[in-house]
Design a protein around this motif. Structure first.
Motif, PDB file in Angstrom:
ATOM      1  N   PRO A  38       0.758  -1.060   0.061  1.00 35.22           N
ATOM      2  CA  PRO A  38       0.006  -0.151  -0.117  1.00 35.22           C
ATOM      3  C   PRO A  38       0.915   1.389  -0.185  1.00 35.22           C
ATOM      4  CG  PRO A  38      -0.829  -1.425   1.998  1.00 35.22           C
ATOM      5  CD  PRO A  38       0.464  -2.147   1.034  1.00 35.22           C
ATOM      6  N   ASN A  39       2.104   1.126   0.101  1.00 38.08           N
ATOM      7  CA  ASN A  39       3.044   2.015   0.321  1.00 38.08           C
ATOM      8  C   ASN A  39       4.099   1.864  -1.004  1.00 38.08           C
ATOM      9  OD1 ASN A  39       4.844   4.489   0.993  1.00 38.08           O
ATOM     10  ND2 ASN A  39       5.918   2.952   2.359  1.00 38.08           N
ATOM     11  N   ASP A  51       4.022   9.107  -9.780  1.00 35.78           N
ATOM     12  CA  ASP A  51       3.140   7.969  -9.332  1.00 35.78           C
ATOM     13  C   ASP A  51       2.480   7.019 -10.495  1.00 35.78           C
ATOM     14  OD1 ASP A  51       3.614   8.470  -6.604  1.00 35.78           O
ATOM     15  OD2 ASP A  51       2.023   9.867  -6.474  1.00 35.78           O
ATOM     16  N   THR A 100      -3.065   2.233  -3.128  1.00 35.47           N
ATOM     17  CA  THR A 100      -2.342   2.880  -2.182  1.00 35.47           C
ATOM     18  C   THR A 100      -3.457   3.497  -1.356  1.00 35.47           C
ATOM     19  OG1 THR A 100      -0.647   4.525  -1.379  1.00 35.47           O
ATOM     20  CG2 THR A 100      -1.949   5.080  -3.631  1.00 35.47           C
ATOM     21  N   ILE A 101      -2.897   4.323  -0.225  1.00 35.50           N
ATOM     22  CA  ILE A 101      -3.958   5.240   0.632  1.00 35.50           C
ATOM     23  C   ILE A 101      -3.561   6.503   0.306  1.00 35.50           C
ATOM     24  CG2 ILE A 101      -4.597   5.717   2.779  1.00 35.50           C
ATOM     25  CD1 ILE A 101      -5.270   2.752   2.446  1.00 35.50           C
ATOM     26  N   GLU A 102      -4.606   7.283  -0.635  1.00 40.46           N
ATOM     27  CA  GLU A 102      -4.453   8.552  -0.836  1.00 40.46           C
ATOM     28  C   GLU A 102      -4.883   9.817   0.106  1.00 40.46           C
ATOM     29  OE1 GLU A 102      -5.776   8.915  -4.939  1.00 40.46           O
ATOM     30  OE2 GLU A 102      -3.965   8.052  -5.652  1.00 40.46           O
ATOM     31  N   LYS A 103      -5.883   9.234   0.858  1.00 39.82           N
ATOM     32  CA  LYS A 103      -6.865   9.893   1.736  1.00 39.82           C
ATOM     33  C   LYS A 103      -6.912   9.244   2.841  1.00 39.82           C
ATOM     34  CE  LYS A 103      -9.746  13.717   0.373  1.00 39.82           C
ATOM     35  NZ  LYS A 103      -9.649  14.284  -1.111  1.00 39.82           N
ATOM     36  N   SER A 104      -6.556  10.060   4.123  1.00 40.00           N
ATOM     37  CA  SER A 104      -7.070   9.329   5.698  1.00 40.00           C
ATOM     38  C   SER A 104      -8.340   9.099   5.763  1.00 40.00           C
ATOM     39  CB  SER A 104      -6.529  10.577   6.596  1.00 40.00           C
ATOM     40  OG  SER A 104      -5.325  10.315   6.720  1.00 40.00           O
ATOM     41  N   GLY A 105      -8.609   7.987   6.229  1.00 36.22           N
ATOM     42  CA  GLY A 105      -9.816   7.719   6.414  1.00 36.22           C
ATOM     43  C   GLY A 105     -10.561   6.816   5.366  1.00 36.22           C
ATOM     44  N   GLU A 106      -9.875   6.578   4.185  1.00 34.98           N
ATOM     45  CA  GLU A 106     -10.530   6.105   2.890  1.00 34.98           C
ATOM     46  C   GLU A 106     -10.783   4.448   3.226  1.00 34.98           C
ATOM     47  OE1 GLU A 106      -8.030   7.264  -0.114  1.00 34.98           O
ATOM     48  OE2 GLU A 106      -7.454   5.063  -0.711  1.00 34.98           O
ATOM     49  N   GLY A 107     -10.279   4.052   4.333  1.00 32.58           N
ATOM     50  CA  GLY A 107     -10.317   2.651   4.493  1.00 32.58           C
ATOM     51  C   GLY A 107      -8.905   1.689   4.159  1.00 32.58           C
ATOM     52  N   CYS A 108      -9.293   0.411   3.960  1.00 33.12           N
ATOM     53  CA  CYS A 108      -7.894  -0.361   4.029  1.00 33.12           C
ATOM     54  C   CYS A 108      -7.749  -0.910   2.576  1.00 33.12           C
ATOM     55  CB  CYS A 108      -7.800  -1.662   4.740  1.00 33.12           C
ATOM     56  SG  CYS A 108      -9.420  -2.736   4.422  1.00 33.12           S
ATOM     57  N   VAL A 109      -6.592  -1.480   2.022  1.00 37.23           N
ATOM     58  CA  VAL A 109      -6.578  -1.877   0.815  1.00 37.23           C
ATOM     59  C   VAL A 109      -7.287  -3.384   0.281  1.00 37.23           C
ATOM     60  CG1 VAL A 109      -4.486  -0.387   0.598  1.00 37.23           C
ATOM     61  CG2 VAL A 109      -4.191  -2.877   1.267  1.00 37.23           C
TER      62      VAL A 109
END
Lengths: 241, 241
Positions: A38-39, A51, A100-109
């Motif tokens: 995810p990173n 990216d 990946t995680i682009e926004k805090s709180g968007e959930g897991c992968v």
């Protein structure tokens, strides 16, 4: 052949995965490298700083091929061309980024993992084609069963108690998942008399190499030196297996 | 004070978290260390080799206190005593383990993260109490918002392009989450003239130290040497902030 590189964070998974990818390519293979972290940092090993759009963002394209509608699944979808559509190409190497995680709180992968599983499940590899999965640090992907159906899992450790503990957990989870071929790579070894036994065959013992340290500082790869030579040995073991 | 230690895998989060925990304890604090990695290794730094029951397995005990029934939440539950019930005690240090993957296919650690968030949200710290969260490698926990409401986030990097890229992603996600106090710790530094700027204040530059390498090989902690001395400086900066 589908190969997954797993292990604790920082042991050298991406370094080994990218070096193997280059060796396969040099040998005439068409190589698909999948960054399952995810990173994501795999592309950086190929000098790609931008990216890459993750496949989790192309849900439409995968779903339309695999799902026919109303939850009816296409049992044998052809997905081979999707790799070209979704991937970032560098010569005969195609890099896919899971998500990946682009926004805090968007959930897991998990949703991204599910897409990747579908894609991998339906991908039929031809002669001289190889998929290398550079997995996320640790063991959470086992909870998601991302690695079902791979041919070989290589666990990377360094000579630390924490990474060996992680490797033992991985062996247990991998057997649970029905993965039959598991190998161990010991990385960053300073003392040749190292004795690590986690019950799986050793594919290589990579010596600590200042050149790798310098290359990692700059985000480059290595194509010579003692660590590189041992990865070449590991490569031979993989193809002659 | 609630402090989270974050960063790419293998940069030294657990080593720094455990050393800070010991420094806080020595200074008379009651310390709660939370291992938020699905591949937990924090307890190992305290010589604890046995698996600690994760709080994800004690859902009953947390839910009964926070949820009154039928989805009605207890707005101000008292959860302070739960730490003692759920934690593993070593002197004035209590270690909590968030959750792990015990079986392939069991899912991700989102449910465990949610429990931890609830517990942390309702935990009221007294004078001379500190919580140190040793986070999972990378950035997925930001998707889960595990770190809402912490007082200080310390990002650990080593001098590699990959870990610095990770740190930059973390800064963006942390600001997104409303985390105001963010600091940087550079670890394993061989060249003092290092220049890393990710737009947050530097809390410390920890030199590369063979002693740490040897300790990590054995799964031990260090209480002397140049790396330890710099962590003492970081400790002072934290308490005098």
């Amino acid at each position: 052949m589908k190969i997954a590189i797993v292990g604790k964070g920082g042991v050298g998974k991406t370094f080994i995965a990218s070096t193997l990818m280059k060796l396969f390519e040099k040998d005439g293979y068409k190589v698909i490298g999948v960054d399952c972290d995810p990173n994501p940092t795999l592309a950086l090993s190929f000098g790609v700083e931008e990216d890459i759009t993750p496949i989790s963002k192309r849900k439409d394209i995968i779903e339309e091929r695999v799902v026919l509608g109303d939850g009816v699944y296409n049992i044998n979808p052809k997905v081979d061309d999707l790799i070209d559509k979704l991937g970032y190409k560098i010569g005969n190497i195609t890099i896919l980024v899971m998500g990946t995680i682009e926004k805090s709180g968007e959930g897991c992968v998990c949703p991204a993992s599910t897409l990747l599983r579908k894609l991998m499940k339906h991908l039929i590899l031809k002669e001289k084609q190889v998929v290398i999965l550079d997995m996320e640090a640790g063991i959470e992907h086992f909870g998601r069963k991302t690695l079902e159906g791979i041919d070989l899992m290589l666990i990377v450790v360094e000579p630390t108690k924490k990474s060996i503990l992680t490797a033992k957990r991985i062996v247990k989870l991998a057997k649970d998942l029905g993965i039959k071929n598991i190998g161990l790579i010991v990385n960053k070894v300073r003392n040749k008399n190292i004795d690590i036994d986690i019950g799986v065959p050793i594919y290589g013992i990579i010596p600590f190499d200042e050149q790798v340290l310098e290359a990692e500082a700059k985000g480059e790869s290595v194509d010579k030196g003692k660590a590189f030579e041992e990865i070449k040995n590991i490569y031979s073991k993989i193809v002659n297996r």
